[in-house]
Enzyme design. Structure first.
Site, short mmCIF file in Angstrom:
data_model
loop_
_atom_site.label_atom_id
_atom_site.label_comp_id
_atom_site.label_asym_id
_atom_site.label_seq_id
_atom_site.Cartn_x
_atom_site.Cartn_y
_atom_site.Cartn_z
N LYS A 9 0.85 -1.20 0.00
CA LYS A 9 0.00 0.00 0.00
C LYS A 9 0.89 1.26 0.00
O LYS A 9 2.11 1.17 0.21
CB LYS A 9 -0.93 -0.06 1.21
CG LYS A 9 -1.91 -1.25 1.16
CD LYS A 9 -2.78 -1.32 2.42
CE LYS A 9 -3.77 -2.46 2.37
NZ LYS A 9 -4.56 -2.58 3.62
N TYR A 49 -12.00 -2.94 -3.57
CA TYR A 49 -12.54 -3.14 -2.21
C TYR A 49 -14.07 -3.19 -2.19
O TYR A 49 -14.68 -2.88 -1.18
CB TYR A 49 -12.04 -2.03 -1.29
CG TYR A 49 -10.63 -2.28 -0.75
CD1 TYR A 49 -10.33 -3.42 0.00
CD2 TYR A 49 -9.60 -1.38 -0.98
CE1 TYR A 49 -9.06 -3.65 0.50
CE2 TYR A 49 -8.32 -1.60 -0.48
CZ TYR A 49 -8.05 -2.74 0.26
OH TYR A 49 -6.79 -2.97 0.76
N ASN A 112 -1.72 -0.19 7.40
CA ASN A 112 -1.15 -1.53 7.66
C ASN A 112 -0.33 -2.08 6.50
O ASN A 112 -0.10 -3.28 6.38
CB ASN A 112 -2.24 -2.51 8.13
CG ASN A 112 -3.33 -2.73 7.10
OD1 ASN A 112 -3.31 -2.13 6.03
ND2 ASN A 112 -4.28 -3.59 7.42
N HIS A 115 -1.59 -5.57 1.48
CA HIS A 115 -2.82 -6.33 1.27
C HIS A 115 -2.47 -7.70 0.71
O HIS A 115 -1.56 -7.81 -0.12
CB HIS A 115 -3.73 -5.61 0.26
CG HIS A 115 -4.76 -6.51 -0.36
ND1 HIS A 115 -5.94 -6.81 0.25
CD2 HIS A 115 -4.75 -7.21 -1.54
CE1 HIS A 115 -6.63 -7.65 -0.53
NE2 HIS A 115 -5.93 -7.90 -1.62
N GLU A 126 -8.80 -10.81 -8.00
CA GLU A 126 -7.90 -9.65 -7.84
C GLU A 126 -6.74 -9.70 -8.84
O GLU A 126 -6.37 -8.67 -9.41
CB GLU A 126 -7.40 -9.58 -6.39
CG GLU A 126 -8.52 -9.24 -5.43
CD GLU A 126 -8.15 -9.37 -3.95
OE1 GLU A 126 -6.99 -9.70 -3.64
OE2 GLU A 126 -9.04 -9.13 -3.11
P1 RTP Z 1 -6.52 -6.39 3.15
O1 RTP Z 1 -7.81 -6.64 2.38
O2 RTP Z 1 -5.99 -4.98 2.97
O3 RTP Z 1 -5.49 -7.45 2.95
O4 RTP Z 1 -6.87 -6.48 4.66
P2 RTP Z 1 -7.65 -7.60 5.39
O5 RTP Z 1 -8.23 -8.63 4.45
O6 RTP Z 1 -6.72 -8.11 6.43
O7 RTP Z 1 -8.81 -6.77 6.06
P3 RTP Z 1 -10.22 -6.31 5.47
O8 RTP Z 1 -11.24 -6.55 6.51
O9 RTP Z 1 -10.44 -6.82 4.08
O10 RTP Z 1 -10.00 -4.73 5.41
C1 RTP Z 1 -9.34 -4.13 4.33
C2 RTP Z 1 -8.51 -3.00 4.84
O11 RTP Z 1 -9.35 -1.99 5.37
C3 RTP Z 1 -8.70 -1.32 6.43
N1 RTP Z 1 -9.52 -1.44 7.62
N2 RTP Z 1 -9.75 -0.43 8.41
N3 RTP Z 1 -10.73 1.21 10.49
C4 RTP Z 1 -11.04 -0.07 10.49
O12 RTP Z 1 -11.70 -0.59 11.36
C5 RTP Z 1 -10.54 -0.88 9.40
N4 RTP Z 1 -10.79 -2.15 9.24
C6 RTP Z 1 -10.15 -2.51 8.10
C7 RTP Z 1 -7.35 -1.99 6.62
O13 RTP Z 1 -6.37 -1.25 5.89
C8 RTP Z 1 -7.57 -3.35 6.00
O14 RTP Z 1 -6.35 -3.91 5.57
#
Ligand code: RTP
Length: 148
Positions: A9, A49, A112, A115, A126
């Site tokens: 990112k 997303y 973070n 991804h 994707e």
């Molecule tokens: P990613 O898709 O980026 O690999 O992350 P992930 O599967 O671990 O998590 P996901 O639930 O798909 O969330 C995507 C990205 O959204 C941001 N996020 N912010 N503020 C919040 O509560 C929150 N929750 C998620 C994070 O950047 C997350 O990686």
């Protein structure tokens, strides 16, 4: 062989972590099958997303992803989707184990740095979205030294 989509990112790029992140996937034995540095626009980030579009953090997440260039990659290997997620660590860096990318390099959930696809189905979607021309077709000469 399984493939996954990994994206460094904008914060990971700005902080100069690209080399160290790529190193972890290479050291594990996975094969790089696609790589580009790209700044995406809002509609593209929203498409990537789209499953999170109802979440309260969605617009902040899209702002973050379009704020600078990202490194988009396809990595290939046995169980690379699940193992890639383990290498990356938990979504919230506060819960990520030391030794994982987020555990070692990140503090806030909204910064973070990386991804990784969460299932084979999302990985296929994707990879096709980010690399419409498909992966680079090459065979690592290390294959028989990594797989029995
Ligand atoms: P990613 O898709 O980026 O690999 O992350 P992930 O599967 O671990 O998590 P996901 O639930 O798909 O969330 C995507 C990205 O959204 C941001 N996020 N912010 N503020 C919040 O509560 C929150 N929750 C998620 C994070 O950047 C997350 O990686």
């Amino acid at each position: 062989m399984e493939q996954t989509f990994i994206m460094i990112k904008p914060d990971g790029v700005q902080r100069g972590l690209v080399g160290q992140i790529i190193c972890r996937f290479e050291q594990k034995g996975f094969t790089l099958k696609g790589l580009k540095l790209i700044t995406v626009d809002r509609p593209f980030a929203e498409q990537h997303y789209q499953d999170l579009s109802a979440k309260p953090f969605f617009s902040g997440l899209v702002d973050y992803i379009i704020s600078g260039p990202v490194v988009a990659m396809i990595w290939e290997g046995k169980n690379v989707v699940l193992t890639g997620r383990k290498i990356i660590g938990a979504t919230n860096p506060a819960a990520s184990e030391p030794g994982t990318i987020r555990g070692d390099f990140a503090i806030d959930i909204g910064r973070n740095i990386i991804h990784g696809s969460d299932s084979v189905e999302s990985a296929n979607k994707e990879c096709a979205l980010w690399f419409p021309d498909g992966p680079v077709n090459w065979q690592s000469s290390l294959h028989s030294w990594i797989y029995e």
